[in-house]
Design a protein around this motif. Sequence first.
Motif, short mmCIF file in Angstrom:
data_model
loop_
_atom_site.label_atom_id
_atom_site.label_comp_id
_atom_site.label_asym_id
_atom_site.label_seq_id
_atom_site.Cartn_x
_atom_site.Cartn_y
_atom_site.Cartn_z
N ALA A 32 91.75 -89.75 40.35
CA ALA A 32 90.38 -89.46 40.76
C ALA A 32 89.76 -88.49 39.76
CB ALA A 32 90.35 -88.86 42.17
N ILE A 33 88.49 -88.68 39.45
CA ILE A 33 87.77 -87.82 38.51
C ILE A 33 86.78 -86.96 39.28
CG2 ILE A 33 86.21 -87.76 36.53
CD1 ILE A 33 87.36 -90.45 35.67
N LEU A 34 86.83 -85.66 39.05
CA LEU A 34 85.90 -84.72 39.69
C LEU A 34 84.96 -84.16 38.62
CD1 LEU A 34 84.96 -82.98 42.12
CD2 LEU A 34 86.62 -81.27 41.37
N LEU A 35 83.67 -84.35 38.80
CA LEU A 35 82.67 -83.80 37.89
C LEU A 35 82.16 -82.50 38.48
CD1 LEU A 35 80.69 -87.09 37.08
CD2 LEU A 35 82.73 -86.15 35.97
N HIS A 36 82.30 -81.42 37.73
CA HIS A 36 82.06 -80.09 38.28
C HIS A 36 80.57 -79.75 38.38
CE1 HIS A 36 80.74 -78.19 34.55
NE2 HIS A 36 81.68 -78.90 33.94
N GLY A 37 80.30 -78.54 38.85
CA GLY A 37 78.94 -78.13 39.18
C GLY A 37 78.11 -77.61 38.02
N PHE A 38 76.83 -77.57 38.25
CA PHE A 38 75.83 -77.11 37.28
C PHE A 38 76.12 -75.67 36.86
CE2 PHE A 38 71.36 -75.52 36.57
CZ PHE A 38 71.15 -76.21 35.38
N PHE A 39 76.26 -75.45 35.54
CA PHE A 39 76.56 -74.14 34.97
C PHE A 39 77.93 -73.61 35.41
CE2 PHE A 39 71.92 -73.13 34.06
CZ PHE A 39 72.09 -73.24 32.69
N ARG A 93 74.93 -81.68 40.63
CA ARG A 93 74.43 -82.65 39.66
C ARG A 93 75.56 -83.56 39.17
NH1 ARG A 93 69.72 -79.49 36.21
NH2 ARG A 93 68.71 -78.56 38.04
N GLY A 94 76.80 -83.06 39.26
CA GLY A 94 77.93 -83.92 38.98
C GLY A 94 78.01 -85.05 39.99
N THR A 114 75.67 -87.51 38.80
CA THR A 114 76.27 -88.24 37.69
C THR A 114 77.23 -89.31 38.18
OG1 THR A 114 76.10 -86.29 36.25
CG2 THR A 114 77.64 -88.02 35.58
N ALA A 115 78.05 -88.97 39.18
CA ALA A 115 79.00 -89.93 39.72
C ALA A 115 78.28 -91.13 40.34
CB ALA A 115 79.89 -89.26 40.77
N PHE A 116 77.21 -90.87 41.09
CA PHE A 116 76.44 -91.97 41.67
C PHE A 116 75.78 -92.80 40.56
CE2 PHE A 116 77.00 -89.91 45.69
CZ PHE A 116 76.75 -90.88 46.65
N PRO A 122 76.00 -83.66 46.71
CA PRO A 122 75.27 -84.12 45.52
C PRO A 122 73.81 -83.70 45.55
CG PRO A 122 75.58 -85.93 47.07
CD PRO A 122 76.37 -84.77 47.61
N VAL A 123 73.27 -83.46 44.36
CA VAL A 123 71.87 -83.06 44.21
C VAL A 123 71.26 -83.86 43.06
CG1 VAL A 123 70.29 -81.16 43.69
CG2 VAL A 123 72.33 -80.74 45.06
N ALA A 124 70.05 -84.37 43.27
CA ALA A 124 69.41 -85.23 42.27
C ALA A 124 68.23 -84.57 41.57
CB ALA A 124 68.95 -86.53 42.93
N GLY A 125 68.10 -83.25 41.69
CA GLY A 125 66.99 -82.57 41.04
C GLY A 125 66.51 -81.40 41.85
N THR A 126 65.29 -80.96 41.58
CA THR A 126 64.74 -79.81 42.29
C THR A 126 63.73 -80.21 43.36
OG1 THR A 126 63.03 -79.57 40.58
CG2 THR A 126 65.06 -78.29 40.31
N GLY A 127 63.39 -81.49 43.42
CA GLY A 127 62.44 -81.95 44.42
C GLY A 127 62.18 -83.44 44.27
N ARG A 128 61.48 -83.99 45.23
CA ARG A 128 61.24 -85.43 45.25
C ARG A 128 60.51 -85.91 43.99
NH1 ARG A 128 59.73 -88.81 50.61
NH2 ARG A 128 59.40 -90.86 49.68
N SER A 129 59.60 -85.12 43.48
CA SER A 129 58.83 -85.51 42.30
C SER A 129 59.45 -85.02 41.00
CB SER A 129 57.39 -84.99 42.41
OG SER A 129 57.39 -83.57 42.49
N SER A 130 60.60 -84.39 41.08
CA SER A 130 61.24 -83.85 39.87
C SER A 130 62.74 -84.16 39.89
CB SER A 130 61.01 -82.35 39.75
OG SER A 130 61.40 -81.68 40.94
#
Length: 273
Positions: A59-66, A98-99, A102-104, A127-135
């Motif tokens: 299994a591959i784990l992609l780590h967190g932002f910063f 954000r990882g 990336t996985a998705f 999982p997080v895809a950004g800072t908001g719906r428009s960004s």
Amino acid sequence: MATTPQVLDEPAAAVVTSVFQPGKLAVEVISVDHDARPTPPIPILIAAPKDDAGTYPVAILLHGFFLQNRYYEQLLKHVASFGFIMVAPQFALAGHNRGGHTAFSLALGYANTSTSLKFSVLIGLDPVAGTGRSSQLPPAILTYEPSSFDITVPVLVIGTGLGDESENALFPPCAPVDVNHTEFYRECRAPCYQLVTKDYGHLDMLDDYAPKLVTCLYKEGSSCKDVMRRTVAGIMVAYFKAIMGEEDGDLMDILKHPGLTPTTLDPVEYRLA
């Protein structure tokens, strides 16, 4: 025809408790950096059973932002002790938040290069895809349409109850509404699962020595972080065993008896068909 996984005959408490404690296998942690030969393109942290004679899923784990992959060592070791090889590459500006994105994205076919690798399962850790719906982060994978993800493997989303809350007025939440675990799960197709650790924050699964300069900026739970790590790792183990090992007793007990887990899970949702 949709089928419901069978529940094992053991008492639920005994089955569930086992995955939230370290497994029986001794684990070796291997750090592969730029000094290794051959030199990897990026540093990699590997947690694997010491039994060289065994054959184990990877299994591959992609780590967190910063963040750095070594901040997840306890989580990786816990999962590996149940017979899995956990590989954590060191990516710049990627994340379990954000990882997860990336996985998705990889599962949706957004890789820049073709690969013959076949994924058997997908897990998004808050999982997080950004800072908001428009960004949204590129690629913008969220469509805000139910079951819109064209992903053919089973998906598990583990969310945090405090991830969408701010610690103070100066810093936004780690996992904002509209781009966090809730929307990822909503856009998954069956079979898919969502379990949310109600009383913990987005970074509470990290090792205790993760820099306070990072963790103090965001909302944290008030309880022991080890409980959070064991909860997340135990859910991952149960899911891997159910999907890749065809041993679904632990997963079904967690879904049916979430009160037996080390911390509160709310909500617990799943769609099988």
